[in-house]
Design an enzyme around this catalytic site. Structure first.
Site, PDB file in Angstrom:
ATOM      1  N   GLU A 354       0.836  -1.209   0.000  1.00 25.78           N
ATOM      2  CA  GLU A 354       0.000   0.000   0.000  1.00 25.78           C
ATOM      3  C   GLU A 354       0.869   1.256   0.000  1.00 25.78           C
ATOM      4  OE1 GLU A 354      -3.139   0.386   3.134  1.00 25.78           O
ATOM      5  OE2 GLU A 354      -2.356   2.438   3.238  1.00 25.78           O
ATOM      6  N   SER A 445      -0.335 -10.068   7.531  1.00 24.77           N
ATOM      7  CA  SER A 445      -1.293  -8.972   7.442  1.00 24.77           C
ATOM      8  C   SER A 445      -0.895  -7.863   8.405  1.00 24.77           C
ATOM      9  CB  SER A 445      -2.693  -9.493   7.746  1.00 24.77           C
ATOM     10  OG  SER A 445      -3.494  -8.456   8.238  1.00 24.77           O
ATOM     11  N   SER A 446      -0.703  -6.674   7.825  1.00 29.49           N
ATOM     12  CA  SER A 446      -0.264  -5.536   8.638  1.00 29.49           C
ATOM     13  C   SER A 446      -1.287  -5.202   9.708  1.00 29.49           C
ATOM     14  CB  SER A 446      -0.057  -4.358   7.699  1.00 29.49           C
ATOM     15  OG  SER A 446      -0.047  -3.174   8.405  1.00 29.49           O
TER      16      SER A 446
HETATM   17  S1  SF4 Z   1      -8.512  -1.303   5.959  1.00 22.71           S
HETATM   18 FE1  SF4 Z   1      -9.914  -1.942   4.433  1.00 22.71          FE
HETATM   19  S2  SF4 Z   1     -11.352  -0.320   4.222  1.00 22.71           S
HETATM   20 FE2  SF4 Z   1      -9.607   0.471   5.260  1.00 22.71          FE
HETATM   21  S3  SF4 Z   1      -8.318   1.239   3.698  1.00 22.71           S
HETATM   22 FE3  SF4 Z   1      -7.640  -0.780   4.024  1.00 22.71          FE
HETATM   23  S4  SF4 Z   1      -8.776  -1.969   2.578  1.00 22.71           S
HETATM   24 FE4  SF4 Z   1      -9.772   0.015   2.735  1.00 22.71          FE
END
Ligand code: SF4
Length: 850
Positions: A354, A445-446
């Site tokens: 991300e 998973s972060s």
């Molecule tokens: S946690 Fe889920 S809802 Fe929030 S930004 Fe990440 S993917 Fe989107």
């Protein structure tokens, strides 16, 4: 919750292994149906029953037995049978027994009768269609024959057996053909069974698939007792949307070659599920492999870098953009502020996809705040601080503080996702309030890792697991035995059912698994001079102290306890100083003894006991470490003055009362009941030996007005006063004393009513037999006046012969009062005037010889 689960399917489909694994996972009772057929065979061998000719007898024995079946052993009338049911002899006969339709019917009935508070899982033929027709859930496990053959082949090769794959395949196909087409009880799927095709699943995936359906069925029906669930947990809407988008493509574009750029979410189960749907994972370095018209790429919620998206566009690669809307907002903000000349600071891990994507929107010039440090130098006097969506708010605040110290124009954009914030907030709140926190999420998973960090801060006992099976028995045991309040939450990429599976694992053990009094069977792992260490179901180590072994077993210790053998014990402690469950054989022994006592009580049987102590009103006796009270009045027929004289003696008693009060048994024994029984037996023998007319020796026991009771070899007989002598007796005690030993003749014998009439006089000569010769009519005799009556006086001529002098025959004078003329004891002469031999009467006259 009492749930029943039926698992059926063709041979080698893995149904038994799945059933066993499901039972372990959720603490369901696993009923090994095959053991019942083995037990039937075992009984037929033990009782020497020909099951062709004596099927009825075999059925009767089974019907009257107490049987409880477990995964690899069963309890038959209190006896644990495991290896005893797996002998070669049983192997060779069991299929014959199971082919008997009456026996199958009976066993099906028994199987239906099993209940468990936690639920039952059964596998085997006819389970869904016959045995558990009303099962809550039914599964029909199938797999292609070649897959089953391959599994079997691999299994045999692994165990060193030399086999041919084709031969195994042929056998499986042949067996399928027979099973599906046989006339009686063919293999068929119950209409309401869920088919699980395991052809493309490994074993764990097969179990997970069955498990998922059970979880979805059970969780809505359950009331959680030990587990608390964080309000916000599991899939966030971004992840849900990405998964749904991919699923849509999978379901609608069957002819497409579907790929995802990186894993669609950080969750192995979901990845494996899509992998089975032929979804491939590519990375940005091999995008050029997507050249076919049928290639379609799905972009995950994390999004992709701008330059990668350009590659897709320029190469005309079809794609579905499932980037989360919130991530797209970050992309836009980064670009906007970058173009305005702001230095971009992103709070988060620069290697996370991300962040890489966000960095691409400022031409990879972002600086990073990670682990409380700023990575890179701020060159501009204007800074825009943003955050990874899953970042902890605390870190974001720290970053603002640090950046604000360096420059004045700081734009802070809190891009932490609500979903993340809410999950972290709820996890923190929950962690403060529970003893144990479980975070269910992929370790890559972060957001799941962040949840773990947050929880750990408030609850030392925090763990992160990816799936239910990661919750190892030692942790599970600790949770259950220490009655921890457990908090559960899950990361934004964790499917709901995986967390529910963990909840079910805990909740279904909370009340009924490891608890005091439960019987556990374990394999002996090691023995030292104090303890035996046992392994239960290969996942729980328990201790059996030698002090908790019965004396009997300690005496033959070496024969009874060997490493590798299975023994059972009852839980007496959930956690010793080392945190281990402690078992006791003594308690098993006690329970068995109690069973024996109940049986003896019900059947009115005797038992040998040792008198341990005298107490008020009786004595305490012991039978196999169970204490009974014997009241003093039940020790003997007679009153016992000194109860202490019984201490240490072995007695035979009968249980005359047995009742359970407040979980304690009140058991009353009676020795008198045994003595009475023995007396009765003896009397029966004596009654049998008595013969009418026999002359027997006896002893006078009691005397009363109508006769004497005498003891004839142990039974009471009546010697009526009229049977003591031919003569008149006023009082029995005039002729007999208690303790006199006399001979009597049995003159009446009523065995049914236990009446024995005796006579002493018949053994004497009857003085009346020749009375007319001894006392001719007209002769004058000398006799003694012995008593008076209104109508005259009796004169004894000899013992047992009295004559009557009527009042009119006493004197020629008028006699108003006999005593004016005669005295008792006076000797008088009288004439015999009449003899009635039959009625034993002699009439005398004094006046005729006056
Ligand atoms: S946690 Fe889920 S809802 Fe929030 S930004 Fe990440 S993917 Fe989107």
């Amino acid at each position: 919750m009492n749930i029943s689960i039926a698992i059926d399917g063709p041979a080698s489909s893995g149904k038994s292994s799945i059933a066993k694994c499901i039972s372990d996972r959720f603490n369901f009772k696993f009923i090994n149906t095959g053991l019942l057929y083995r037990l039937t065979t075992y009984i037929s061998i033990k009782e020497n029953i020909d099951f062709d000719l004596e099927e009825g007898r075999l059925i009767e024995i089974i019907k009257n037995s107490k049987i409880d079946v477990h995964s690899n052993y069963l309890v038959y009338n209190g006896l644990i049978l495991g290896d005893e049911l797996r002998t070669q002899e049983i192997d060779s006969k069991v299929s014959l027994v199971s082919s008997k339709s009456n026996i199958r019917r009976l066993i099906n009935e028994i199987l239906r009768s099993f209940k468990s508070e936690n639920g039952i899982v059964m596998d085997g033929r006819d389970i869904g269609t016959e045995v558990l027709k009303d099962a809550c859930l039914k599964f029909f496990i199938i797999a292609d024959p070649d897959v089953r053959a391959k599994r079997r082949y691999d299994q045999l090769v692994k165990s060193g057996v030399d086999v041919e794959y084709n031969k195994i395949l042929n056998e499986i196909e042949k067996r399928d053909n027979i099973d599906y087409n046989k006339e009686e009880g063919p293999l068929k799927k119950a209409n309401d069974a869920k088919v699980i095709d395991t052809s493309n699943l490994d074993f764990q995936e097969s179990v997970d698939e069955v498990s998922r359906i059970i979880v979805e069925y059970m969780i809505p029906k359950m009331e959680f007792k030990q587990v608390r669930v964080a309000e916000n947990n599991g899939f966030c809407h971004g992840v849900l949307r990405a998964v749904n988008e991919l699923d849509k493509v999978v379901k609608s574009d069957n002819d497409k070659n579907i790929s995802t750029l990186g894993e669609i979410i950080h969750n192995k189960q979901i990845i494996n599920y899509f992998s089975r749907q032929n979804v491939k994972i590519v990375n940005k370095e091999n995008l050029d492999t997507l050249k076919d018209d049928r290639d379609i790429l799905v972009i995950r919620a994390h999004g992709i870098p701008r330059d990668v998206e350009d590659v897709l566009i320029t190469n005309f690669i079809e794609y579905v953009d499932a980037t989360c809307g919130r991530v797209k907002v970050i992309h836009k903000k980064v670009r906007d502020y970058y173009e305005k000349g702001y230095d971009i600071v992103i709070v988060g891990n620069k290697n996370h996809p991300e962040i890489i994507g966000a960095n691409s929107y400022c031409d990879y010039n972002a600086k990073f705040f990670f682990e409380d440090k700023l990575d890179g130098e701020i060159l501009s006097d204007k800074v825009c601080v943003l955050s990874q969506t899953t970042e902890k708010y605390e870190n974001f605040e720290n970053a603002i503080k640090l950046v604000s110290e360096k420059c004045k124009d700081v734009v802070s954009l809190n891009t932490i996702c609500d979903a993340t914030y809410l999950r972290q907030r709820d996890a923190a709140q929950l962690a403060k309030d529970v003893d144990f926190m479980i975070i269910v999420g992929d370790k890559l998973s972060s957001n799941s890792n962040k949840l773990y960090e947050v929880s750990k801060k408030y609850c030392e006992n925090s763990i992160i697991i990816e799936r239910a099976s990661d919750l190892k028995s030692d942790i599970l045991n600790e949770i259950i035995t220490n009655c921890y309040k457990v908090g559960i939450t899950s990361g934004a990429s964790t499917p709901d059912w995986i967390m529910k599976e963990v909840i079910l694992m805990i909740e279904n053990r909370t009340e009924n698994n490891i608890k005091i009094g439960k019987l556990l069977r374990g394999k002996i792992e090691s023995i030292d001079d104090k303890n035996l260490v046992l392994n239960v179901d290969e996942n729980l180590e328990v201790i059996l102290p030698i002090a908790e072994i019965s004396l009997d077993e300690r005496n033959k210790f070496g024969d009874t306890f060997k490493v590798g053998e299975y023994i059972d014990g009852k839980i007496i402690s959930l956690s010793n100083s080392d945190g281990k469950v402690v078992l006791s054989r003594l308690e098993v022994f006690r329970e068995k003894s109690l069973e024996i006592l109940k049986e003896k009580f019900n059947n009115s049987e005797r038992l040998s006991v040792i008198v341990k102590e005298d107490v008020k009103g009786g004595v305490i006796v012991e039978f196999n470490s169970i204490k009974l009270f014997v009241p003093a009045s039940h020790l003997d027929f007679i009153h016992i003055e000194n109860l202490n004289e019984f201490v240490g003696r072995e007695l035979e008693v009968k249980v005359i009362e047995m009742k359970e009060e407040k979980n304690q048994f009140k058991i009353i024994g009676s020795r008198r009941a045994v003595l009475e029984e023995e007396k009765k037996i003896r009397e029966n023998e004596i009654w049998k030996s008595l013969v009418l007319g026999d002359v027997v020796d006896c002893e006078v026991k009691r005397i009363n007005t109508f006769g004497a009771f005498v003891d004839v070899n142990g039974v009471d007989g009546l010697l009526h006063i009229s049977e003591i002598s031919w003569g008149r007796i006023d009082k029995v005690s005039d002729v007999l004393n208690i303790g006199d030993k006399i001979k009597v003749k049995i003159i009446d014998l009523d065995r049914e009513n236990r009446k024995l009439s005796l006579s002493m006089k018949v053994l004497q000569d009857d003085p009346w037999s020749n009375v007319d010769e001894k006392y001719p009519i007209g002769a004058v005799v000398l006799g003694k006046v012995v008593r008076f009556a209104e109508f005259g006086a009796f004169v004894e001529l000899e013992p047992s012969i009295d004559g009557l002098v009527h009042i009119s025959q006493i004197s020629h004078k008028r006699v108003n009062d006999i005593s004016d003329f005669l005295q008792i004891g006076q000797e008088v002469k009288a004439k015999i005037v009449e003899i009635n031999k039959e009625n034993k009467r002699i009439e005398l006259s004094i006046k005729v010889i006056e």
